[in-house]
Each structure stands twice: as structure tokens, then as C-alpha cells.
Motif scaffolding. Structure first.
Motif, PDB file in Angstrom:
ATOM      1  N   LYS A  96     -13.281 109.624  13.645  1.00  0.00           N
ATOM      2  CA  LYS A  96     -12.965 108.410  12.893  1.00  0.00           C
ATOM      3  C   LYS A  96     -11.824 107.714  13.620  1.00  0.00           C
ATOM      4  O   LYS A  96     -10.754 108.273  13.798  1.00  0.00           O
ATOM      5  N   SER A  97     -12.082 106.479  14.058  1.00  0.00           N
ATOM      6  CA  SER A  97     -11.108 105.766  14.876  1.00  0.00           C
ATOM      7  C   SER A  97     -10.838 104.369  14.344  1.00  0.00           C
ATOM      8  O   SER A  97     -11.634 103.816  13.601  1.00  0.00           O
ATOM      9  N   LEU A  98      -9.708 103.829  14.773  1.00  0.00           N
ATOM     10  CA  LEU A  98      -9.317 102.458  14.454  1.00  0.00           C
ATOM     11  C   LEU A  98      -9.535 101.593  15.678  1.00  0.00           C
ATOM     12  O   LEU A  98      -9.293 102.041  16.805  1.00  0.00           O
ATOM     13  N   LEU A 105      -7.382  95.792  10.777  1.00  0.00           N
ATOM     14  CA  LEU A 105      -7.895  97.032  11.326  1.00  0.00           C
ATOM     15  C   LEU A 105      -9.386  97.138  11.072  1.00  0.00           C
ATOM     16  O   LEU A 105      -9.864  96.755   9.999  1.00  0.00           O
ATOM     17  N   ASN A 106     -10.104  97.642  12.030  1.00  0.00           N
ATOM     18  CA  ASN A 106     -11.511  97.974  11.849  1.00  0.00           C
ATOM     19  C   ASN A 106     -11.657  99.450  12.169  1.00  0.00           C
ATOM     20  O   ASN A 106     -10.908  99.989  12.980  1.00  0.00           O
ATOM     21  N   THR A 107     -12.624 100.101  11.529  1.00  0.00           N
ATOM     22  CA  THR A 107     -12.854 101.504  11.834  1.00  0.00           C
ATOM     23  C   THR A 107     -14.176 101.660  12.571  1.00  0.00           C
ATOM     24  O   THR A 107     -15.072 100.817  12.462  1.00  0.00           O
ATOM     25  N   LEU A 108     -14.255 102.736  13.326  1.00  0.00           N
ATOM     26  CA  LEU A 108     -15.445 103.030  14.114  1.00  0.00           C
ATOM     27  C   LEU A 108     -15.560 104.537  14.218  1.00  0.00           C
ATOM     28  O   LEU A 108     -14.577 105.216  14.513  1.00  0.00           O
ATOM     29  N   ASP A 109     -16.746 105.064  13.947  1.00  0.00           N
ATOM     30  CA  ASP A 109     -16.999 106.483  14.173  1.00  0.00           C
ATOM     31  C   ASP A 109     -17.437 106.636  15.617  1.00  0.00           C
ATOM     32  O   ASP A 109     -18.465 106.089  16.026  1.00  0.00           O
ATOM     33  N   ILE A 110     -16.647 107.372  16.390  1.00  0.00           N
ATOM     34  CA  ILE A 110     -16.944 107.525  17.811  1.00  0.00           C
ATOM     35  C   ILE A 110     -17.690 108.835  18.036  1.00  0.00           C
ATOM     36  O   ILE A 110     -17.203 109.915  17.689  1.00  0.00           O
ATOM     37  N   LEU A 111     -18.853 108.697  18.614  1.00  0.00           N
ATOM     38  CA  LEU A 111     -19.670 109.833  19.039  1.00  0.00           C
ATOM     39  C   LEU A 111     -19.614 109.891  20.561  1.00  0.00           C
ATOM     40  O   LEU A 111     -19.168 108.931  21.209  1.00  0.00           O
ATOM     41  N   PRO A 112     -20.072 110.986  21.182  1.00  0.00           N
ATOM     42  CA  PRO A 112     -19.990 111.093  22.643  1.00  0.00           C
ATOM     43  C   PRO A 112     -20.626 109.914  23.386  1.00  0.00           C
ATOM     44  O   PRO A 112     -20.181 109.562  24.477  1.00  0.00           O
ATOM     45  N   GLU A 165       0.961 103.464   9.015  1.00  0.00           N
ATOM     46  CA  GLU A 165       0.886 102.237   8.211  1.00  0.00           C
ATOM     47  C   GLU A 165       0.807 101.023   9.122  1.00  0.00           C
ATOM     48  O   GLU A 165       1.336 101.043  10.233  1.00  0.00           O
ATOM     49  N   LEU A 166       0.153  99.976   8.638  1.00  0.00           N
ATOM     50  CA  LEU A 166       0.163  98.679   9.308  1.00  0.00           C
ATOM     51  C   LEU A 166       1.176  97.821   8.565  1.00  0.00           C
ATOM     52  O   LEU A 166       1.031  97.577   7.364  1.00  0.00           O
ATOM     53  N   VAL A 167       2.215  97.392   9.266  1.00  0.00           N
ATOM     54  CA  VAL A 167       3.303  96.623   8.659  1.00  0.00           C
ATOM     55  C   VAL A 167       3.157  95.166   9.077  1.00  0.00           C
ATOM     56  O   VAL A 167       3.048  94.868  10.267  1.00  0.00           O
ATOM     57  N   THR A 168       3.162  94.276   8.095  1.00  0.00           N
ATOM     58  CA  THR A 168       3.034  92.852   8.363  1.00  0.00           C
ATOM     59  C   THR A 168       4.351  92.154   8.063  1.00  0.00           C
ATOM     60  O   THR A 168       4.951  92.384   7.014  1.00  0.00           O
ATOM     61  N   GLY A 169       4.783  91.308   8.985  1.00  0.00           N
ATOM     62  CA  GLY A 169       5.945  90.454   8.746  1.00  0.00           C
ATOM     63  C   GLY A 169       7.280  91.147   8.780  1.00  0.00           C
ATOM     64  O   GLY A 169       8.269  90.584   8.351  1.00  0.00           O
TER      65      GLY A 169
END
Length: 165
Positions: free
Chosen positions: A10-12, A101-108, A30-34
Motif C-alpha cells: 500500500k503506497s502513497l 494524496l493518492n493511494t496505489l497498491d504496488i505489485l511486482p 500526517e499531511l500538514v497544510t498551511g
């Protein structure tokens, strides 16, 4: 191990000024804004971010790699990451980012190496890849953290000053 049996990571995916970063989700704090940055006197550090009663060093991958138009993010967003090194005085670093942020499941077979435009290889990028046709960088976090520790003159023996207060 059979690639079909390997679990997805599970990746960002986080946008930079030029390109995007891929990071494991479990490193994100955490993602901090401002958040306002306190200017840094240290070369290589964008500044300091006050976060949960701590001063977190903020770095920009683009500034470290000396890319043109590296400048700071217009949006003032910082991604707080747990560090991977064993320095007690450096439990977190922040990376300057843009957008959400977007997530992506990384496989080989998810990532394809991409060497286009990579004339001068940046020592802070472990890999340049394409994920779903998107140019992404996998940062070399141990190297980035070592540079931050060197700039701040941290050693493994130093206690975290914030813990002593």
C-alpha cells in the motif's frame, strides 16, 4: 518467491513541482497544510515546521536534486514522515509536496523503470519509475535522512532534546 503470491504494498503517490513521489503508506504520519515554516540557517533544509510540539526539519527533494524551478510549493503542504534511520534525535522529517494524496497498491509488475530525462541522476532518488503512466520518484530516504542528520550534526548517541523537556 512467486511474484503472484507477493502481497501488494500500500503506497502513497504525492505530487511534487516536477513529477510525483511514491512512498509506503506506513511511513506517513500526517499531511500538514498551511503550516508556517521557520527559516533554516542550514543549507539543504527548507526550514522547520512546528508539529505536535516538535520542530520537524523540512526538505524538498527538488531542492536537494537542484532541479530548475524547484522553489517552494505554492500550497505550503508538508508530508510528515516517520524516519527509517535509527537516530533517536530524528524521528520525523517533512517533505515539501503539492496537492493531495493518492493511494496505489504496488505489485511486482506495477512499476516500470523510466530513465527518460534522467541525465544527471540525483543521489536522493532510489528509482525513477512509471506507475499508471505517471512519472514517479522513489526517494532514497536513508540518504536524505543521513544528509539531514549531517546538516544538524546528529549522532546515534544524542538523546532527543524534546523528550528531555
Amino acid at each position: 518467491m512467486n511474484p503472484a503470491l507477493q502481497p501488494a504494498i500500500k503506497s502513497l503517490i504525492v505530487r511534487l513541482h516536477h513529477g510525483s513521489l511514491i512512498l509506503p503508506v506506513n511511513l506517513m504520519a500526517e499531511l500538514v497544510t498551511g503550516g508556517e515554516l521557520t527559516p533554516s540557517e542550514h543549507p539543504g533544509l527548507e526550514g522547520w515546521l512546528q508539529w505536535r510540539n516538535r520542530q520537524i526539519p523540512v526538505v524538498s527533494l527538488e531542492s536537494l536534486c537542484m532541479q530548475d524551478a524547484a522553489g517552494e510549493s505554492d500550497e505550503g503542504k508538508c508530508l510528515i514522515l516517520h524516519t527509517v534511520s535509527a537516530l533517536p534525535a530524528l524521528p520525523f522529517i517533512a517533505l515539501r509536496v503539492q496537492g493531495g494524496l493518492n493511494t496505489l497498491d504496488i505489485l511486482p509488475d506495477t512499476l516500470r523503470d523510466d530513465h527518460s530525462g534522467n541525465v544527471q541522476r540525483c543521489p536522493y532518488v532510489a528509482r525513477q519509475v512509471r506507475a499508471s503512466h505517471l512519472l514517479c520518484f522513489i526517494p532514497d530516504l536513508p540518504t536524505i535522512e543521513a544528509v539531514v542528520a549531517e546538516v544538524l550534526q546528529l549522532t546515534a548517541e544524542q538523546p532527543d532534546a524534546a523528550l528531555l523537556e
